[in-house]
Design a protein around this motif. Structure first.
Motif, PDB file in Angstrom:
ATOM      1  N   LEU A 277      26.289  46.487  34.435  1.00 54.69           N
ATOM      2  CA  LEU A 277      27.431  45.976  33.661  1.00 54.69           C
ATOM      3  C   LEU A 277      28.726  46.670  34.070  1.00 54.69           C
ATOM      4  CD1 LEU A 277      25.806  45.675  30.120  1.00 54.69           C
ATOM      5  CD2 LEU A 277      26.428  43.818  31.677  1.00 54.69           C
ATOM      6  N   PHE A 278      28.651  47.974  34.337  1.00 50.73           N
ATOM      7  CA  PHE A 278      29.849  48.700  34.744  1.00 50.73           C
ATOM      8  C   PHE A 278      30.382  48.176  36.071  1.00 50.73           C
ATOM      9  CE2 PHE A 278      31.683  52.232  37.222  1.00 50.73           C
ATOM     10  CZ  PHE A 278      32.811  52.466  36.446  1.00 50.73           C
ATOM     11  N   LEU A 279      29.487  48.041  37.045  1.00 51.56           N
ATOM     12  CA  LEU A 279      29.915  47.550  38.350  1.00 51.56           C
ATOM     13  C   LEU A 279      30.408  46.103  38.261  1.00 51.56           C
ATOM     14  CD1 LEU A 279      27.128  49.026  40.675  1.00 51.56           C
ATOM     15  CD2 LEU A 279      29.488  49.798  40.419  1.00 51.56           C
ATOM     16  N   GLY A 280      29.699  45.262  37.470  1.00 44.61           N
ATOM     17  CA  GLY A 280      30.143  43.884  37.307  1.00 44.61           C
ATOM     18  C   GLY A 280      31.511  43.796  36.661  1.00 44.61           C
ATOM     19  N   GLY A 281      31.743  44.629  35.641  1.00 41.50           N
ATOM     20  CA  GLY A 281      33.052  44.635  34.994  1.00 41.50           C
ATOM     21  C   GLY A 281      34.156  45.073  35.924  1.00 41.50           C
ATOM     22  N   ALA A 282      33.880  46.096  36.742  1.00 38.55           N
ATOM     23  CA  ALA A 282      34.888  46.570  37.696  1.00 38.55           C
ATOM     24  C   ALA A 282      35.219  45.489  38.713  1.00 38.55           C
ATOM     25  CB  ALA A 282      34.391  47.834  38.397  1.00 38.55           C
ATOM     26  N   GLN A 283      34.202  44.754  39.171  1.00 34.22           N
ATOM     27  CA  GLN A 283      34.438  43.680  40.139  1.00 34.22           C
ATOM     28  C   GLN A 283      35.251  42.545  39.524  1.00 34.22           C
ATOM     29  OE1 GLN A 283      30.401  42.792  41.215  1.00 34.22           O
ATOM     30  NE2 GLN A 283      30.358  44.289  42.891  1.00 34.22           N
ATOM     31  N   LEU A 284      34.915  42.172  38.298  1.00 33.27           N
ATOM     32  CA  LEU A 284      35.661  41.099  37.636  1.00 33.27           C
ATOM     33  C   LEU A 284      37.111  41.504  37.381  1.00 33.27           C
ATOM     34  CD1 LEU A 284      33.001  39.803  35.081  1.00 33.27           C
ATOM     35  CD2 LEU A 284      33.815  38.658  37.144  1.00 33.27           C
ATOM     36  N   LEU A 285      37.331  42.773  37.028  1.00 35.76           N
ATOM     37  CA  LEU A 285      38.690  43.254  36.837  1.00 35.76           C
ATOM     38  C   LEU A 285      39.483  43.138  38.130  1.00 35.76           C
ATOM     39  CD1 LEU A 285      40.915  44.745  35.263  1.00 35.76           C
ATOM     40  CD2 LEU A 285      39.850  46.900  35.971  1.00 35.76           C
ATOM     41  N   ALA A 286      38.879  43.569  39.227  1.00 37.51           N
ATOM     42  CA  ALA A 286      39.574  43.493  40.515  1.00 37.51           C
ATOM     43  C   ALA A 286      39.847  42.035  40.896  1.00 37.51           C
ATOM     44  CB  ALA A 286      38.733  44.170  41.597  1.00 37.51           C
ATOM     45  N   LEU A 287      38.866  41.152  40.672  1.00 36.71           N
ATOM     46  CA  LEU A 287      39.077  39.740  40.989  1.00 36.71           C
ATOM     47  C   LEU A 287      40.168  39.128  40.123  1.00 36.71           C
ATOM     48  CD1 LEU A 287      35.407  38.471  41.477  1.00 36.71           C
ATOM     49  CD2 LEU A 287      37.186  38.657  43.216  1.00 36.71           C
ATOM     50  N   GLY A 288      40.216  39.526  38.846  1.00 34.30           N
ATOM     51  CA  GLY A 288      41.257  39.009  37.969  1.00 34.30           C
ATOM     52  C   GLY A 288      42.645  39.408  38.415  1.00 34.30           C
ATOM     53  N   VAL A 289      42.801  40.659  38.809  1.00 34.39           N
ATOM     54  CA  VAL A 289      44.108  41.122  39.292  1.00 34.39           C
ATOM     55  C   VAL A 289      44.497  40.371  40.562  1.00 34.39           C
ATOM     56  CG1 VAL A 289      45.356  43.093  40.246  1.00 34.39           C
ATOM     57  CG2 VAL A 289      43.896  43.393  38.234  1.00 34.39           C
ATOM     58  N   ILE A 290      43.546  40.259  41.498  1.00 33.77           N
ATOM     59  CA  ILE A 290      43.828  39.527  42.739  1.00 33.77           C
ATOM     60  C   ILE A 290      44.170  38.072  42.434  1.00 33.77           C
ATOM     61  CG2 ILE A 290      42.803  38.708  44.906  1.00 33.77           C
ATOM     62  CD1 ILE A 290      41.141  41.305  44.897  1.00 33.77           C
ATOM     63  N   GLY A 291      43.442  37.489  41.455  1.00 35.34           N
ATOM     64  CA  GLY A 291      43.709  36.101  41.082  1.00 35.34           C
ATOM     65  C   GLY A 291      45.117  35.887  40.553  1.00 35.34           C
ATOM     66  N   GLU A 292      45.654  36.870  39.801  1.00 36.13           N
ATOM     67  CA  GLU A 292      47.030  36.754  39.308  1.00 36.13           C
ATOM     68  C   GLU A 292      48.010  36.614  40.470  1.00 36.13           C
ATOM     69  OE1 GLU A 292      48.475  36.552  36.363  1.00 36.13           O
ATOM     70  OE2 GLU A 292      46.612  36.567  35.212  1.00 36.13           O
ATOM     71  N   TYR A 293      47.830  37.411  41.493  1.00 35.70           N
ATOM     72  CA  TYR A 293      48.736  37.361  42.638  1.00 35.70           C
ATOM     73  C   TYR A 293      48.521  36.101  43.482  1.00 35.70           C
ATOM     74  CZ  TYR A 293      50.377  42.089  41.738  1.00 35.70           C
ATOM     75  OH  TYR A 293      50.958  43.185  41.171  1.00 35.70           O
ATOM     76  N   VAL A 294      47.266  35.705  43.654  1.00 36.69           N
ATOM     77  CA  VAL A 294      46.984  34.483  44.403  1.00 36.69           C
ATOM     78  C   VAL A 294      47.572  33.271  43.678  1.00 36.69           C
ATOM     79  CG1 VAL A 294      45.141  32.936  45.195  1.00 36.69           C
ATOM     80  CG2 VAL A 294      44.922  35.398  45.519  1.00 36.69           C
ATOM     81  N   GLY A 295      47.445  33.250  42.349  1.00 38.53           N
ATOM     82  CA  GLY A 295      48.007  32.142  41.579  1.00 38.53           C
ATOM     83  C   GLY A 295      49.514  32.040  41.728  1.00 38.53           C
ATOM     84  N   ARG A 296      50.183  33.175  41.759  1.00 39.34           N
ATOM     85  CA  ARG A 296      51.628  33.158  41.942  1.00 39.34           C
ATOM     86  C   ARG A 296      52.016  32.694  43.341  1.00 39.34           C
ATOM     87  NH1 ARG A 296      50.509  35.419  37.707  1.00 39.34           N
ATOM     88  NH2 ARG A 296      51.958  36.065  36.070  1.00 39.34           N
ATOM     89  N   THR A 297      51.242  33.107  44.330  1.00 39.62           N
ATOM     90  CA  THR A 297      51.488  32.635  45.689  1.00 39.62           C
ATOM     91  C   THR A 297      51.293  31.124  45.781  1.00 39.62           C
ATOM     92  OG1 THR A 297      50.711  34.756  46.561  1.00 39.62           O
ATOM     93  CG2 THR A 297      50.808  32.921  48.103  1.00 39.62           C
ATOM     94  N   TYR A 298      50.275  30.609  45.096  1.00 43.68           N
ATOM     95  CA  TYR A 298      50.014  29.171  45.075  1.00 43.68           C
ATOM     96  C   TYR A 298      51.179  28.415  44.443  1.00 43.68           C
ATOM     97  CZ  TYR A 298      47.837  24.763  43.625  1.00 43.68           C
ATOM     98  OH  TYR A 298      47.562  23.442  43.402  1.00 43.68           O
TER      99      TYR A 298
END
Length: 323
Positions: free
Chosen positions: A271-292
């Motif tokens: 759960l810890f590793l999964g949460g860390a991965q989802l957090l990183a993906l969410g942050v990256i998604g914010e920037y990708v969405g703005r680029t889009y």
């Protein structure tokens, strides 16, 4: 020496305060030796704001009114006002009277001293809860730490800009707009005037905590890549802890022959590793969405109706003027 002054006033569902605001603003402008113009931008209001603004324009020849085709947001409404302004100095102010029009002469005085941007810094703040004051102060201090262009503390959109500062803003046509950051990013000589912020005179605020949180995310992601670096370090830290813990489990089994049990521990690690991965993906998604959003190059706003004044430059799409 007489100069030209434009006042940009974005409005959204503010029919209850239009007449009160304009009465106070008119009294201020009457006392300034300047050729004044007031540009009201109705950001797709659903109440009687547009009718109230048109009634004001009928009584006061200095008033120009712009109605956007829908609610594009305050940042776009301010941009529409800047696009329409043609003056030596431009003031942007909210219509809810929390920002007093009586402060405009003080802003003009500092501009005459040679400053290009004179922003109004809030001292006392009436009508706001402790929670809102705390979160607002925390946001500005976080931006001060994260951004390469730190925002002035406790400062909203209320400010005066010189002609060249407005011309610089007009060149910034990014779709994800955080005006407080753009005001600072353009540089030039900037200074502040401190004032007492009053409680809203009428109506209800449109900025609930959800919208304020989104605005904060907009500001951080528009002017800082620190969240991306934070996601990287969270991933590195999680991987390091997981590796060290795995090494400890292997050594414990080899040295003491401990049988492999630990289902709860295994679930915690997963759960810890999964949460860390989802957090990183969410942050990256914010920037990708703005680029889009930026890549689509859509206009910042459309104008449904424009009364008085003249059409504005690029990205100012309008139907025929109805006068």
């Amino acid at each position: 020496m007489t100069f030209s002054l434009a006042i940009v006033v974005p409005a959204y569902n503010e029919s209850a305060v239009v007449d009160i605001f304009h009465a106070r603003l008119s009294a201020v402008l009457d006392g300034i030796d300047a050729t004044s113009r007031v540009i009201y931008v109705d950001d797709g209001s659903q109440d009687g704001t547009w009718q109230a603004l048109c009634a004001v324009a009928e009584r006061d020849a200095r008033v120009e009114t712009i109605r956007l085709s829908r609610n594009f947001g305050k940042e776009a409404a301010m941009t529409a006002g800047f696009d329409a302004a043609d003056a030596d100095a431009v003031v942007v102010i909210d219509i809810d009277l929390q920002d007093p029009p009586e402060l405009i002469p003080a802003l003009v005085a500092r501009w005459r001293e040679g400053f290009d941007v004179v922003y109004a810094t809030r001292g006392e703040r009436d009508g706001e809860t402790r929670t809102k004051k705390f979160t607002s102060a925390a946001f500005y201090r976080v931006m001060e730490r994260l951004s390469d262009t730190p925002l002035p503390r406790d400062t909203g959109d209320f400010r005066l800009l010189s002609r060249r500062a407005v011309d610089a803003l007009r060149q910034l046509r990014e779709r994800q707009r955080f005006m407080k950051g753009l005001f600072t990013w353009i540089g030039y000589r900037q200074t502040s005037v401190t004032y007492h912020r009053e409680a809203r005179r009428a109506g209800a605020t449109k900025w609930n905590y959800w919208r304020l949180t989104n605005l904060a995310i907009e500001g951080i992601t528009s002017f800082s890549t620190a969240p991306l670096r934070l996601a990287t370090w969270v991933g590195v830290s999680a991987a390091t802890l997981a590796f060290l813990y795995g090494l400890w489990i292997v050594l414990k089994v080899l040295l003491w022959g401990d049988p492999v049990r630990g289902y709860p521990t295994l679930m915690v690690v997963i759960l810890f590793l999964g949460g860390a991965q989802l957090l990183a993906l969410g942050v990256i998604g914010e920037y990708v969405g703005r680029t889009y959003s930026e890549s689509k190059r859509r206009p910042l706003y459309y104008v449904d109706e424009h009364r008085g004044g003249r059409p504005s430059p690029s990205d100012y799409s309008t139907l025929p003027d109805r006068r």
